[in-house]
Design an enzyme around this catalytic site. Structure first.
Site, mmCIF file in Angstrom:
data_model
loop_
_atom_site.group_PDB
_atom_site.id
_atom_site.type_symbol
_atom_site.label_atom_id
_atom_site.label_comp_id
_atom_site.label_asym_id
_atom_site.label_seq_id
_atom_site.Cartn_x
_atom_site.Cartn_y
_atom_site.Cartn_z
ATOM 1 N N ALA A 1 -2.529 -7.878 -44.392
ATOM 2 C CA ALA A 1 -3.749 -7.069 -44.570
ATOM 3 C C ALA A 1 -3.443 -5.633 -44.997
ATOM 4 C CB ALA A 1 -4.572 -7.080 -43.291
ATOM 5 N N HIS B 1 2.424 -13.092 -51.550
ATOM 6 C CA HIS B 1 1.350 -13.584 -50.689
ATOM 7 C C HIS B 1 1.363 -15.103 -50.713
ATOM 8 C CE1 HIS B 1 -0.298 -9.571 -50.424
ATOM 9 N NE2 HIS B 1 -0.082 -9.474 -51.725
ATOM 10 N N LEU B 2 1.018 -15.682 -49.589
ATOM 11 C CA LEU B 2 0.875 -17.141 -49.526
ATOM 12 C C LEU B 2 -0.348 -17.579 -50.329
ATOM 13 C CD1 LEU B 2 1.451 -16.893 -45.775
ATOM 14 C CD2 LEU B 2 2.794 -18.528 -47.082
ATOM 15 N N SER B 3 -1.469 -16.900 -50.074
ATOM 16 C CA SER B 3 -2.728 -17.261 -50.740
ATOM 17 C C SER B 3 -2.854 -16.473 -52.050
ATOM 18 C CB SER B 3 -3.905 -16.952 -49.814
ATOM 19 O OG SER B 3 -3.968 -15.564 -49.547
ATOM 20 N N ARG C 1 -9.916 -8.369 -50.795
ATOM 21 C CA ARG C 1 -8.501 -8.770 -50.926
ATOM 22 C C ARG C 1 -8.024 -8.703 -52.375
ATOM 23 N NH1 ARG C 1 -7.308 -11.184 -45.861
ATOM 24 N NH2 ARG C 1 -9.173 -12.125 -45.007
ATOM 25 N N ASP D 1 3.487 4.646 -50.322
ATOM 26 C CA ASP D 1 4.307 5.851 -50.434
ATOM 27 C C ASP D 1 5.753 5.588 -50.020
ATOM 28 O OD1 ASP D 1 2.134 7.258 -51.357
ATOM 29 O OD2 ASP D 1 1.806 8.397 -49.511
ATOM 30 N N GLU E 1 6.182 -7.933 -54.319
ATOM 31 C CA GLU E 1 5.027 -8.207 -53.451
ATOM 32 C C GLU E 1 4.752 -9.708 -53.442
ATOM 33 O OE1 GLU E 1 1.430 -6.271 -54.786
ATOM 34 O OE2 GLU E 1 0.195 -7.375 -53.343
ATOM 35 N N PRO F 1 1.152 -7.845 -40.523
ATOM 36 C CA PRO F 1 0.387 -8.277 -39.363
ATOM 37 C C PRO F 1 -0.173 -9.689 -39.470
ATOM 38 C CG PRO F 1 -0.832 -6.659 -40.643
ATOM 39 C CD PRO F 1 0.559 -6.675 -41.187
ATOM 40 N N ASN F 2 -0.141 -10.357 -38.328
ATOM 41 C CA ASN F 2 -0.714 -11.707 -38.136
ATOM 42 C C ASN F 2 0.110 -12.816 -38.782
ATOM 43 O OD1 ASN F 2 -3.069 -10.787 -36.667
ATOM 44 N ND2 ASN F 2 -3.742 -9.908 -38.603
ATOM 45 N N ARG G 1 -9.937 -14.705 -53.649
ATOM 46 C CA ARG G 1 -10.558 -14.647 -52.305
ATOM 47 C C ARG G 1 -11.620 -13.544 -52.250
ATOM 48 N NH1 ARG G 1 -6.186 -14.803 -47.797
ATOM 49 N NH2 ARG G 1 -8.081 -15.227 -46.588
ATOM 50 N N TYR H 1 -3.484 -20.709 -45.311
ATOM 51 C CA TYR H 1 -2.091 -20.246 -45.277
ATOM 52 C C TYR H 1 -1.052 -21.360 -45.101
ATOM 53 C CZ TYR H 1 -4.367 -15.714 -44.809
ATOM 54 O OH TYR H 1 -5.145 -14.600 -45.019
ATOM 55 N N ARG I 1 -2.703 -20.229 -37.769
ATOM 56 C CA ARG I 1 -3.719 -19.349 -38.333
ATOM 57 C C ARG I 1 -4.288 -19.921 -39.637
ATOM 58 N NH1 ARG I 1 -2.220 -13.916 -41.679
ATOM 59 N NH2 ARG I 1 -4.352 -13.197 -41.923
ATOM 60 N N ASN J 1 5.637 -9.248 -47.829
ATOM 61 C CA ASN J 1 4.277 -9.757 -47.625
ATOM 62 C C ASN J 1 3.628 -8.786 -46.638
ATOM 63 O OD1 ASN J 1 1.861 -10.980 -47.166
ATOM 64 N ND2 ASN J 1 2.693 -13.025 -46.775
ATOM 65 N N HIS K 1 -4.011 -4.239 -48.593
ATOM 66 C CA HIS K 1 -5.307 -3.779 -49.092
ATOM 67 C C HIS K 1 -5.709 -2.417 -48.537
ATOM 68 C CE1 HIS K 1 -5.210 -7.983 -50.094
ATOM 69 N NE2 HIS K 1 -5.246 -8.322 -48.816
HETATM 70 C C1 DQA Z 1 -1.777 -12.576 -47.189
HETATM 71 C C2 DQA Z 1 -3.134 -12.239 -47.832
HETATM 72 C C3 DQA Z 1 -3.801 -11.070 -47.137
HETATM 73 O O1 DQA Z 1 -5.057 -10.796 -47.737
HETATM 74 C C4 DQA Z 1 -4.036 -11.387 -45.676
HETATM 75 O O2 DQA Z 1 -4.561 -10.263 -44.994
HETATM 76 C C5 DQA Z 1 -2.828 -11.899 -44.988
HETATM 77 C C6 DQA Z 1 -1.912 -12.809 -45.690
HETATM 78 C C7 DQA Z 1 -1.151 -13.852 -47.788
HETATM 79 O O3 DQA Z 1 0.048 -14.042 -47.597
HETATM 80 O O4 DQA Z 1 -1.849 -14.657 -48.409
HETATM 81 O O5 DQA Z 1 -2.613 -11.657 -43.798
HETATM 82 O O6 DQA Z 1 -0.880 -11.502 -47.424
#
Ligand code: DQA
Length: 148
Positions: A76, A99-101, A110, A86, A97, A9-10, A106, A22, A17, A73, A79
């Site tokens: 959210a 993540h950008l950040s 997170r 599952d 797995e 999501p997002n 953080r 990011y 954003r 990725n 978490h």
């Molecule tokens: C994220 C880190 C997550 O905590 C956050 O909710 C995201 C992006 C990242 O790529 O850094 O939406 O997965």
């Protein structure tokens, strides 16, 4: 070799954003860079994004036998989602797995990933380059399982 990239999501809002967190590239621009790298390595990618947890679960469930690995990725849902965890356990496809950040640097909420324990490993904090590192890690995992 086919690798499935899933985005939660997002992440469709990347570019607009929170660019300080990011980066300024859109998801489409990240995908374009990734496809260039994949082409050089002779890898076929499928690259998808969904804001829906259920759709991500369905894509993970359907990944076998078409894909040799998943790079995820989960945004959210990383978490919060026992359902994603599952699904990864159920299909038993090597999953990386990403993540950008750096989620460990953080907010406390997170710092925990519910999916980390069922993934091969985690790449976090390299911006858009996390996707390239995810691709390289997936190829490495697939190739080392062949040589076993
Ligand atoms: C994220 C880190 C997550 O905590 C956050 O909710 C995201 C992006 C990242 O790529 O850094 O939406 O997965």
């Amino acid at each position: 070799m086919r690798i499935l990239f899933l985005n939660g999501p997002n992440l469709n809002l990347l570019g607009q954003r929170e660019p300080a967190v990011y980066g300024s590239l859109s998801l489409k621009e990240i995908e374009t860079r990734l496809r260039e790298r994949a082409k050089e390595r002779g890898i076929t990618l499928d690259f998808r994004q969904s804001n829906s947890e259920g759709e991500l679960v369905t894509w993970i469930q359907q990944a076998k036998p078409e894909f040799a690995a998943i790079v995820l990725n989960a945004a959210a849902y990383t978490h919060t989602s026992i359902a994603l965890r599952d699904a990864i356990s159920a299909v038993a496809i090597p999953t990386i797995e990403i993540h950008l950040s750096n989620i460990h640097a953080r907010e406390a909420f997170r710092n925990e990933s519910l999916i980390a324990a069922v993934c091969c490993g985690q790449i976090s904090g390299f911006g858009a380059h996390s996707y390239i590192l995810g691709l390289d890690a997936a190829v490495n995992v697939i190739e080392s399982s062949k040589n076993r």
